[in-house]
Design a protein around this motif. Sequence first.
Motif, mmCIF file in Angstrom:
data_model
loop_
_atom_site.group_PDB
_atom_site.id
_atom_site.type_symbol
_atom_site.label_atom_id
_atom_site.label_comp_id
_atom_site.label_asym_id
_atom_site.label_seq_id
_atom_site.Cartn_x
_atom_site.Cartn_y
_atom_site.Cartn_z
ATOM 1 N N HIS A 187 0.534 -0.852 0.190
ATOM 2 C CA HIS A 187 -0.319 -0.484 0.171
ATOM 3 C C HIS A 187 0.663 1.015 0.134
ATOM 4 O O HIS A 187 1.669 1.129 0.255
ATOM 5 C CB HIS A 187 -1.127 -0.002 1.168
ATOM 6 C CG HIS A 187 -0.643 -0.532 2.304
ATOM 7 N ND1 HIS A 187 0.678 1.087 2.798
ATOM 8 C CD2 HIS A 187 0.025 -1.194 2.919
ATOM 9 C CE1 HIS A 187 1.383 0.029 4.092
ATOM 10 N NE2 HIS A 187 0.414 -1.315 4.173
ATOM 11 N N PRO A 188 0.766 2.536 -0.318
ATOM 12 C CA PRO A 188 1.028 3.516 -0.454
ATOM 13 C C PRO A 188 1.763 3.837 0.513
ATOM 14 O O PRO A 188 3.160 4.251 1.082
ATOM 15 C CB PRO A 188 -0.334 4.715 -0.177
ATOM 16 C CG PRO A 188 -1.266 4.162 -0.938
ATOM 17 C CD PRO A 188 -1.116 2.463 -0.546
ATOM 18 N N GLY A 189 0.897 3.165 1.909
ATOM 19 C CA GLY A 189 2.532 3.741 3.992
ATOM 20 C C GLY A 189 3.609 2.854 3.267
ATOM 21 O O GLY A 189 4.565 3.857 4.125
ATOM 22 N N PHE A 190 3.552 2.116 2.492
ATOM 23 C CA PHE A 190 5.018 1.334 2.913
ATOM 24 C C PHE A 190 5.716 2.269 2.069
ATOM 25 O O PHE A 190 7.124 2.585 2.293
ATOM 26 C CB PHE A 190 4.949 -0.169 2.177
ATOM 27 C CG PHE A 190 5.857 -0.487 1.698
ATOM 28 C CD1 PHE A 190 7.001 -1.744 2.972
ATOM 29 C CD2 PHE A 190 6.697 -0.908 -0.061
ATOM 30 C CE1 PHE A 190 7.848 -1.972 2.281
ATOM 31 C CE2 PHE A 190 8.383 -1.035 0.505
ATOM 32 C CZ PHE A 190 8.555 -1.627 1.213
ATOM 33 N N TYR A 191 5.243 2.386 0.549
ATOM 34 C CA TYR A 191 6.609 3.490 -0.119
ATOM 35 C C TYR A 191 6.206 4.992 1.300
ATOM 36 O O TYR A 191 7.932 5.655 0.840
ATOM 37 C CB TYR A 191 5.863 3.773 -0.775
ATOM 38 C CG TYR A 191 5.545 2.839 -2.241
ATOM 39 C CD1 TYR A 191 6.301 1.849 -2.712
ATOM 40 C CD2 TYR A 191 4.015 1.814 -2.306
ATOM 41 C CE1 TYR A 191 6.936 0.861 -3.181
ATOM 42 C CE2 TYR A 191 4.613 0.761 -2.858
ATOM 43 C CZ TYR A 191 5.437 0.398 -3.754
ATOM 44 O OH TYR A 191 5.255 -0.565 -4.311
ATOM 45 N N ILE A 197 4.289 4.887 10.485
ATOM 46 C CA ILE A 197 3.550 4.833 9.216
ATOM 47 C C ILE A 197 3.327 3.352 8.086
ATOM 48 O O ILE A 197 1.795 3.658 7.385
ATOM 49 C CB ILE A 197 4.201 5.839 8.147
ATOM 50 C CG1 ILE A 197 3.666 7.318 8.678
ATOM 51 C CG2 ILE A 197 3.814 5.617 6.769
ATOM 52 C CD1 ILE A 197 4.871 8.011 8.139
ATOM 53 N N ILE A 198 4.262 2.611 8.188
ATOM 54 C CA ILE A 198 4.378 1.565 7.438
ATOM 55 C C ILE A 198 3.299 0.437 8.085
ATOM 56 O O ILE A 198 2.517 -0.092 7.008
ATOM 57 C CB ILE A 198 5.864 0.970 7.227
ATOM 58 C CG1 ILE A 198 6.763 1.857 6.484
ATOM 59 C CG2 ILE A 198 5.845 -0.971 7.051
ATOM 60 C CD1 ILE A 198 8.193 1.455 6.320
ATOM 61 N N CYS A 199 3.895 0.425 9.264
ATOM 62 C CA CYS A 199 2.954 -0.682 10.338
ATOM 63 C C CYS A 199 1.361 -0.090 10.439
ATOM 64 O O CYS A 199 0.399 -1.099 10.474
ATOM 65 C CB CYS A 199 2.982 -0.697 11.364
ATOM 66 S SG CYS A 199 4.551 -2.017 11.043
#
Length: 148
Positions: A90-94, A126-128
């Motif tokens: 998802h965008p949060g990963f990036y 943010i990723i999690c």
Amino acid sequence: MNELRLGKQLKKLREEQKMSEEEVATQVGVPVQNIHKWENNQGYPDIQHLLKLGDIYKTTIDEFIKKDAALQNRINIQEEEREDNDKLLHPGFYIGIGLMFFGNFLSFIIGNLMIMMVTNIAGMLIICFYKEILKLLKGVKKDFYEQK
């Protein structure tokens, strides 16, 4: 528009059929407590139980759903969540990875390890928790516009 909640509709249909909660529960194959919860809008039956209720009350799922806006919203939310879960990254990963790299780069240029530590922690959070953060922000936005 006069919208009838599913619970009221289920209770009305059961009473029209002159059936008790126990009789309906037996035919649907669930505990009586489920029928009570559904009729008091404390929960919703799943699709298989709606089908059985439709057969018992001689109506369709379509009629159940059309008359309950809350059920329609719940179905829409579940569809959106299913679509979100289909995405591998998802965008949060990036965003999180980008923040971490930016923090590392900035830390090496300035020579301050605190910057790297803070940005790495923020990036991991943010990723999690990206989806939860979005839900929170959508709720805040919705509350903000409802207050106007």
